[in-house]
Write an enzyme that holds these catalytic residues in place. Structure first.
Site, PDB file in Angstrom:
ATOM      1  N   LYS A  85     -64.736  80.971  55.677  1.00 59.14           N
ATOM      2  CA  LYS A  85     -65.293  79.735  56.266  1.00 59.14           C
ATOM      3  C   LYS A  85     -66.809  79.684  56.128  1.00 59.14           C
ATOM      4  O   LYS A  85     -67.534  79.443  57.104  1.00 59.14           O
ATOM      5  CB  LYS A  85     -64.877  79.616  57.734  1.00 59.14           C
ATOM      6  CG  LYS A  85     -63.364  79.515  57.927  1.00 59.14           C
ATOM      7  CD  LYS A  85     -62.988  79.221  59.354  1.00 59.14           C
ATOM      8  CE  LYS A  85     -61.497  79.200  59.562  1.00 59.14           C
ATOM      9  NZ  LYS A  85     -60.806  80.491  59.364  1.00 59.14           N
TER      10      LYS A  85
HETATM   11  O1  LIG Z   1     -57.920  75.328  61.039  1.00 61.26           O
HETATM   12  C1  LIG Z   1     -57.769  76.542  60.849  1.00 61.26           C
HETATM   13  C2  LIG Z   1     -58.387  77.216  59.820  1.00 61.26           C
HETATM   14  C3  LIG Z   1     -58.113  78.532  59.634  1.00 61.26           C
HETATM   15  N1  LIG Z   1     -57.267  79.197  60.446  1.00 61.26           N
HETATM   16  C4  LIG Z   1     -57.024  80.625  60.169  1.00 61.26           C
HETATM   17  O2  LIG Z   1     -55.648  80.831  59.871  1.00 61.26           O
HETATM   18  C5  LIG Z   1     -55.186  82.012  60.505  1.00 61.26           C
HETATM   19  C6  LIG Z   1     -54.138  81.636  61.532  1.00 61.26           C
HETATM   20  O3  LIG Z   1     -53.495  82.771  62.032  1.00 61.26           O
HETATM   21  P1  LIG Z   1     -52.113  82.685  62.860  1.00 61.26           P
HETATM   22  O4  LIG Z   1     -51.873  84.104  63.269  1.00 61.26           O
HETATM   23  O5  LIG Z   1     -51.050  82.169  61.923  1.00 61.26           O
HETATM   24  O6  LIG Z   1     -52.362  81.791  64.010  1.00 61.26           O
HETATM   25  C7  LIG Z   1     -56.404  82.700  61.105  1.00 61.26           C
HETATM   26  O7  LIG Z   1     -56.940  83.577  60.145  1.00 61.26           O
HETATM   27  C8  LIG Z   1     -57.358  81.551  61.333  1.00 61.26           C
HETATM   28  O8  LIG Z   1     -58.717  81.897  61.268  1.00 61.26           O
HETATM   29  C9  LIG Z   1     -56.648  78.534  61.464  1.00 61.26           C
HETATM   30  O9  LIG Z   1     -55.857  79.097  62.235  1.00 61.26           O
HETATM   31  N2  LIG Z   1     -56.918  77.222  61.643  1.00 61.26           N
END
Ligand SMILES: O=c1ccn([C@@H]2O[C@H](COP(=O)(O)O)[C@@H](O)[C@H]2O)c(=O)[nH]1
Length: 274
Positions: A85
């Site tokens: 990001k």
């Molecule tokens: O809008 C967003 C952007 C990035 N993420 C990232 O995805 C994963 C989500 O992890 P889970 O365990 O599936 O919840 C995490 O690395 C976030 O930084 C997001 O969730 N939302």
């Protein structure tokens, strides 16, 4: 996505997951965790998404592990989206572009997540590097977290939502690229959470007009599933790469169990987005 289904498996070595897997909360533990995920899903799913934060928290040793994961990903058919990001003023963005998007850089995967909230134009060095090297960007547009609304849903003086400005900028880049290269999807994708409900419709964001891949985190641990994927993306669903981290990683550390969990998630996403 055509070959393996529309799933990205997040590689998020949370301290709690390391503990659940019987691993130490150290760079060595992160290394075993991440390489186990790659062994399980490399060549089986469309993409993996190492979350840079969980590598960075171990300092330079953790960043070295991220470099190793990026390199190991190159040996599989699975794309590597580095979720860092990044976003800054243009001159500094050039440094991030060199780090994450230039051939020969140890942190350069196939794509990078970037933040447009210093202005979409500030991402120009990253867009230029991605197009020049055959990589991609996923630009944060409508994120999966509820706090994102205060920025992304705000409207400018012309009444256009901030997220729509971000989507239009990506769409303009993709239109220019595809006019030259042909093909269906351009190199500049968006992050649109599977948890956002009807926000895209309400804000007038035309996801189909982006003509880029749509990375959809929020599947699994954040509560979204097949129904949400189908409802959020509508006509743009064929461009969606659903992303799940904890929802798959919780099946570890057994390689077969991780692979099965990823396959189930890929099948569910594929059925929802068909
Ligand atoms: O809008 C967003 C952007 C990035 N993420 C990232 O995805 C994963 C989500 O992890 P889970 O365990 O599936 O919840 C995490 O690395 C976030 O930084 C997001 O969730 N939302």
């Amino acid at each position: 996505m055509s070959a393996h289904g529309p799933l990205c498996v997040g590689i998020d070595p949370h301290a709690s997951l390391l503990d659940a897997w019987g691993l130490p909360d150290t760079a060595a533990g992160v290394r075993t965790f991440a390489l186990t995920v790659l062994e399980a899903v490399g060549g089986q799913v469309a993409a993996v998404k190492p979350q840079s934060a969980f590598f960075e928290r171990h300092g330079s040793a953790g960043v070295a592990v991220l470099e190793e994961v990026v390199a190991a990903g190159r040996d599989t058919e699975t794309l590597v989206v580095v979720d860092a990001k990044r976003g800054d003023i243009g001159s500094t963005m050039g440094g991030y572009a060199d780090a994450y998007l230039r051939d020969g850089s140890p942190l350069a995967g196939d794509a990078l997540t970037v933040s447009p909230y210093l202005g979409s134009g500030s991402l120009a060095p990253a867009v230029e590097a991605a197009l020049a090297t055959g990589r991609g960007l996923f630009v944060l547009a409508l994120t999966s977290n509820p706090e994102g609304r205060e920025v992304q849903h705000a409207r400018d003086a012309e009444g256009v939502a901030v997220a729509d400005r971000v989507a239009r900028a990506a769409g303009a880049s993709n239109a220019a690229e595809l006019a030259t290269t042909g093909g269906d999807l351009g190199s500049i994708g968006l992050v649109v959470g599977a948890t956002i409900g009807d926000a895209a419709t309400r804000l007038g964001v035309d996801l189909s007009a982006v003509r880029g891949p749509l990375l959809a985190p929020g599947v699994g641990a954040q509560g979204a599933g097949a129904a949400e994927l189908a409802a959020v993306f509508g006509d743009a669903r064929r461009a969606v790469l659903a992303s799940s981290s904890r929802g798959v990683l919780g099946a570890g550390p057994d390689v077969g169990a991780l692979r099965d969990a990823a396959r189930r998630a890929a099948d569910e996403a594929g059925a929802a987005l068909r």
